[in-house]
Design an enzyme around this catalytic site. Structure first.
Site, PDB file in Angstrom:
ATOM      1  N   SER A  17      -6.652  69.735  62.499  1.00  0.00           N
ATOM      2  CA  SER A  17      -5.787  69.328  61.397  1.00  0.00           C
ATOM      3  C   SER A  17      -6.291  67.985  60.854  1.00  0.00           C
ATOM      4  O   SER A  17      -7.373  67.535  61.236  1.00  0.00           O
ATOM      5  CB  SER A  17      -4.362  69.226  61.919  1.00  0.00           C
ATOM      6  OG  SER A  17      -3.480  69.096  60.847  1.00  0.00           O
ATOM      7  N   LEU A  18      -5.523  67.358  59.992  1.00  0.00           N
ATOM      8  CA  LEU A  18      -5.920  66.052  59.443  1.00  0.00           C
ATOM      9  C   LEU A  18      -4.838  65.024  59.741  1.00  0.00           C
ATOM     10  O   LEU A  18      -3.657  65.346  59.789  1.00  0.00           O
ATOM     11  CB  LEU A  18      -6.097  66.145  57.923  1.00  0.00           C
ATOM     12  CG  LEU A  18      -7.275  66.948  57.392  1.00  0.00           C
ATOM     13  CD1 LEU A  18      -7.156  67.095  55.879  1.00  0.00           C
ATOM     14  CD2 LEU A  18      -8.595  66.281  57.759  1.00  0.00           C
ATOM     15  N   GLU A  48     -11.880  64.476  47.866  1.00  0.00           N
ATOM     16  CA  GLU A  48     -11.702  65.798  47.271  1.00  0.00           C
ATOM     17  C   GLU A  48     -10.230  66.177  47.259  1.00  0.00           C
ATOM     18  O   GLU A  48      -9.420  65.544  47.936  1.00  0.00           O
ATOM     19  CB  GLU A  48     -12.547  66.838  48.020  1.00  0.00           C
ATOM     20  CG  GLU A  48     -12.293  66.908  49.503  1.00  0.00           C
ATOM     21  CD  GLU A  48     -13.315  67.809  50.225  1.00  0.00           C
ATOM     22  OE1 GLU A  48     -12.968  68.947  50.503  1.00  0.00           O
ATOM     23  OE2 GLU A  48     -14.441  67.343  50.466  1.00  0.00           O
ATOM     24  N   LYS A  50      -6.695  67.862  48.133  1.00  0.00           N
ATOM     25  CA  LYS A  50      -6.058  68.501  49.288  1.00  0.00           C
ATOM     26  C   LYS A  50      -5.320  69.720  48.741  1.00  0.00           C
ATOM     27  O   LYS A  50      -4.245  69.592  48.160  1.00  0.00           O
ATOM     28  CB  LYS A  50      -5.110  67.542  50.001  1.00  0.00           C
ATOM     29  CG  LYS A  50      -4.558  68.119  51.289  1.00  0.00           C
ATOM     30  CD  LYS A  50      -3.815  67.068  52.096  1.00  0.00           C
ATOM     31  CE  LYS A  50      -3.457  67.576  53.481  1.00  0.00           C
ATOM     32  NZ  LYS A  50      -2.698  68.831  53.483  1.00  0.00           N
ATOM     33  N   ARG A  71      -5.424  80.327  60.621  1.00  0.00           N
ATOM     34  CA  ARG A  71      -5.510  79.202  61.536  1.00  0.00           C
ATOM     35  C   ARG A  71      -4.911  79.546  62.909  1.00  0.00           C
ATOM     36  O   ARG A  71      -5.450  79.181  63.940  1.00  0.00           O
ATOM     37  CB  ARG A  71      -4.732  78.035  60.908  1.00  0.00           C
ATOM     38  CG  ARG A  71      -4.682  76.826  61.733  1.00  0.00           C
ATOM     39  CD  ARG A  71      -3.694  75.817  61.152  1.00  0.00           C
ATOM     40  NE  ARG A  71      -3.364  74.861  62.181  1.00  0.00           N
ATOM     41  CZ  ARG A  71      -4.178  73.899  62.553  1.00  0.00           C
ATOM     42  NH1 ARG A  71      -5.318  73.738  61.946  1.00  0.00           N
ATOM     43  NH2 ARG A  71      -3.847  73.103  63.540  1.00  0.00           N
ATOM     44  N   GLU A 109      -9.330  77.010  52.087  1.00  0.00           N
ATOM     45  CA  GLU A 109      -7.923  77.200  51.781  1.00  0.00           C
ATOM     46  C   GLU A 109      -7.781  78.391  50.840  1.00  0.00           C
ATOM     47  O   GLU A 109      -8.533  78.504  49.872  1.00  0.00           O
ATOM     48  CB  GLU A 109      -7.427  75.916  51.091  1.00  0.00           C
ATOM     49  CG  GLU A 109      -5.988  75.610  51.279  1.00  0.00           C
ATOM     50  CD  GLU A 109      -5.648  74.991  52.644  1.00  0.00           C
ATOM     51  OE1 GLU A 109      -6.569  74.777  53.480  1.00  0.00           O
ATOM     52  OE2 GLU A 109      -4.456  74.752  52.877  1.00  0.00           O
ATOM     53  N   LYS A 233     -13.497  62.066  53.352  1.00  0.00           N
ATOM     54  CA  LYS A 233     -14.384  62.391  54.475  1.00  0.00           C
ATOM     55  C   LYS A 233     -15.600  61.475  54.464  1.00  0.00           C
ATOM     56  O   LYS A 233     -16.184  61.239  53.393  1.00  0.00           O
ATOM     57  CB  LYS A 233     -14.866  63.844  54.362  1.00  0.00           C
ATOM     58  CG  LYS A 233     -13.736  64.853  54.433  1.00  0.00           C
ATOM     59  CD  LYS A 233     -14.190  66.273  54.125  1.00  0.00           C
ATOM     60  CE  LYS A 233     -12.965  67.189  54.129  1.00  0.00           C
ATOM     61  NZ  LYS A 233     -13.283  68.553  53.661  1.00  0.00           N
TER      62      LYS A 233
HETATM   63  S1  IVH Z   1     -10.801  69.372  55.942  1.00  0.00           S
HETATM   64  C1  IVH Z   1     -12.328  69.234  60.121  1.00  0.00           C
HETATM   65  N1  IVH Z   1     -10.422  69.453  53.331  1.00  0.00           N
HETATM   66  O1  IVH Z   1      -5.020  70.483  54.978  1.00  0.00           O
HETATM   67  C2  IVH Z   1     -11.924  69.650  58.739  1.00  0.00           C
HETATM   68  N2  IVH Z   1      -8.672  70.275  54.738  1.00  0.00           N
HETATM   69  O2  IVH Z   1      -3.037  68.997  56.493  1.00  0.00           O
HETATM   70  C3  IVH Z   1     -10.452  69.634  58.560  1.00  0.00           C
HETATM   71  N3  IVH Z   1      -6.739  71.151  53.487  1.00  0.00           N
HETATM   72  O3  IVH Z   1      -5.713  71.935  58.109  1.00  0.00           O
HETATM   73  C4  IVH Z   1      -9.955  70.144  57.265  1.00  0.00           C
HETATM   74  N4  IVH Z   1      -7.529  70.782  51.458  1.00  0.00           N
HETATM   75  O4  IVH Z   1      -5.817  73.485  55.948  1.00  0.00           O
HETATM   76  C5  IVH Z   1      -9.890  69.716  54.543  1.00  0.00           C
HETATM   77  N5  IVH Z   1     -10.251  69.483  50.999  1.00  0.00           N
HETATM   78  C6  IVH Z   1      -9.731  69.756  52.203  1.00  0.00           C
HETATM   79  C7  IVH Z   1      -8.457  70.347  52.349  1.00  0.00           C
HETATM   80  C8  IVH Z   1      -7.959  70.589  53.643  1.00  0.00           C
HETATM   81  C9  IVH Z   1      -6.512  71.283  52.149  1.00  0.00           C
HETATM   82  C10 IVH Z   1      -5.765  71.595  54.533  1.00  0.00           C
HETATM   83  C11 IVH Z   1      -6.372  72.198  55.780  1.00  0.00           C
HETATM   84  C12 IVH Z   1      -5.933  71.277  56.896  1.00  0.00           C
HETATM   85  C13 IVH Z   1      -4.668  70.718  56.329  1.00  0.00           C
HETATM   86  C14 IVH Z   1      -4.231  69.458  57.036  1.00  0.00           C
END
Ligand code: IVH
Length: 298
Positions: A17-18, A48, A50, A71, A109, A233
């Site tokens: 997750s983030l 980028e 979300k 997931r 996504e 990132k």
């Molecule tokens: S990166 C290790 N990038 O947000 C990589 N996630 O709240 C982890 N999400 O679980 C994910 N846009 O489902 C990433 N540009 C984006 C995203 C993104 C939406 C979702 C993803 C993650 C969740 C966390």
């Protein structure tokens, strides 16, 4: 969570997750931790959107989509391969051999555009069914449908934004197109994947990150799909490795959450819709009000 109606499959690597941030100070503190952990003076970051949808994991092998999974609990997901084959923006074949790729697990996504969501809700109302609360619920519900034809009708879209595992042929070293996050998005884009690449900004230092987050927030209503924040990132994979991860989230990435959107309107009347099974759904009719690029009237 997992759904008993689908076979469970193990992700090649856990779906992390983030961590969330809500203000500039959170970002400034995070940048400091990243610089201290890596020894870098100033870091290049990708910013980028979300995407506000449902997470998905795709496995490609020998140029073919082999498997799609939800997931789930992060370690195991539901095997929804048949449904992912109905999403037109997910390629079934890709010329991965041209980059020497043997196997690759991608993360992204699945979502409904604001327009597809409205069309779908109109259809539900016309059939006497309860409309869905938001595009995110519509996307995650759609991935778990038992009928792939119904999935096709919902016009799901998708964006990929991460390679969780990649293996090159004959133990070949990582080629140049795969050494930074930005290059990876561009390479995937060139291979025919729909990625966050066209929307991603490559910036240096946390001040530029903050400016990009603000720019995304200011233009979120102009996008055809919902975003609930920005994701930042560390661009270099070498730095990402030095910064590391917890069991829950990478330390080299951070979500910046936008403020929840609100609008005020007037209740006009309440309709009681009777479904085919006799279930009754109250629907509030309100003075139409614009929220996030869509007009809400029920
Ligand atoms: S990166 C290790 N990038 O947000 C990589 N996630 O709240 C982890 N999400 O679980 C994910 N846009 O489902 C990433 N540009 C984006 C995203 C993104 C939406 C979702 C993803 C993650 C969740 C966390």
């Amino acid at each position: 969570g997992l759904n008993a109606a689908f076979p469970s499959v193990a992700h090649l690597l856990p779906m992390l997750s983030l961590e969330n941030s809500y203000n500039e100070q959170d970002l400034i503190d995070w940048d400091k931790r990243c610089r201290e952990a890596s020894g870098a003076e100033s870091i290049h970051y990708c910013v980028e959107p979300k995407f506000d949808g449902a997470g998905i994991s795709l496995l490609y092998e020998s140029n073919m989509l082999q498997r799609g999974a939800t997931r789930g609990d992060g370690v195991m997901g539901d095997d929804i391969t048949m449904n992912t084959l109905q999403i037109r923006s997910i390629p079934i074949h890709a010329a991965l051999h041209t980059c020497g790729i043997q196997q690759m697990e991608l993360r992204g996504e699945v979502l409904l555009t604001k327009k597809a969501f409205q069309t779908y809700n109109h259809r539900l109302l016309a059939e006497g069914l309860a409309p869905l609360a938001n595009p995110r619920n519509a996307a995650s519900g759609s991935l778990r449908l038992k009928d792939p034809n119904e999935v096709s009708k919902r016009n799901l879209d998708s964006f990929l934004y991460h390679i969780s595992y990649i293996q090159f042929r004959d133990g070949q070293d990582t080629p140049p197109g795969f050494r930074t996050h930005y290059d990876t998005l561009q390479t995937l884009h060139t291979l025919g994947f729909k990625t966050s690449y066209p929307y991603t900004r490559l910036v240096q230092g946390i001040e530029e990150v903050i400016a990009s987050c603000r720019a995304f927030e200011a233009t979120r209503d102009d996008l055809p799909y919902e975003i609930d924040g920005a994701v930042i990132k560390v661009n270099s994979f070498e730095l990402q490795e030095q910064i590391g991860q917890t069991s829950h989230h990478p330390r080299w990435a951070m979500a910046f959450k936008f403020k929840a959107r609100q609008a005020t309107s007037t209740l006009l009347q309440i309709d009681y819709q009777v479904g085919r099974t006799g279930s009754i759904t109250p629907v509030a009719k309100i003075q139409p009000v614009a929220v996030g690029g869509v007009t809400i009237s029920s």
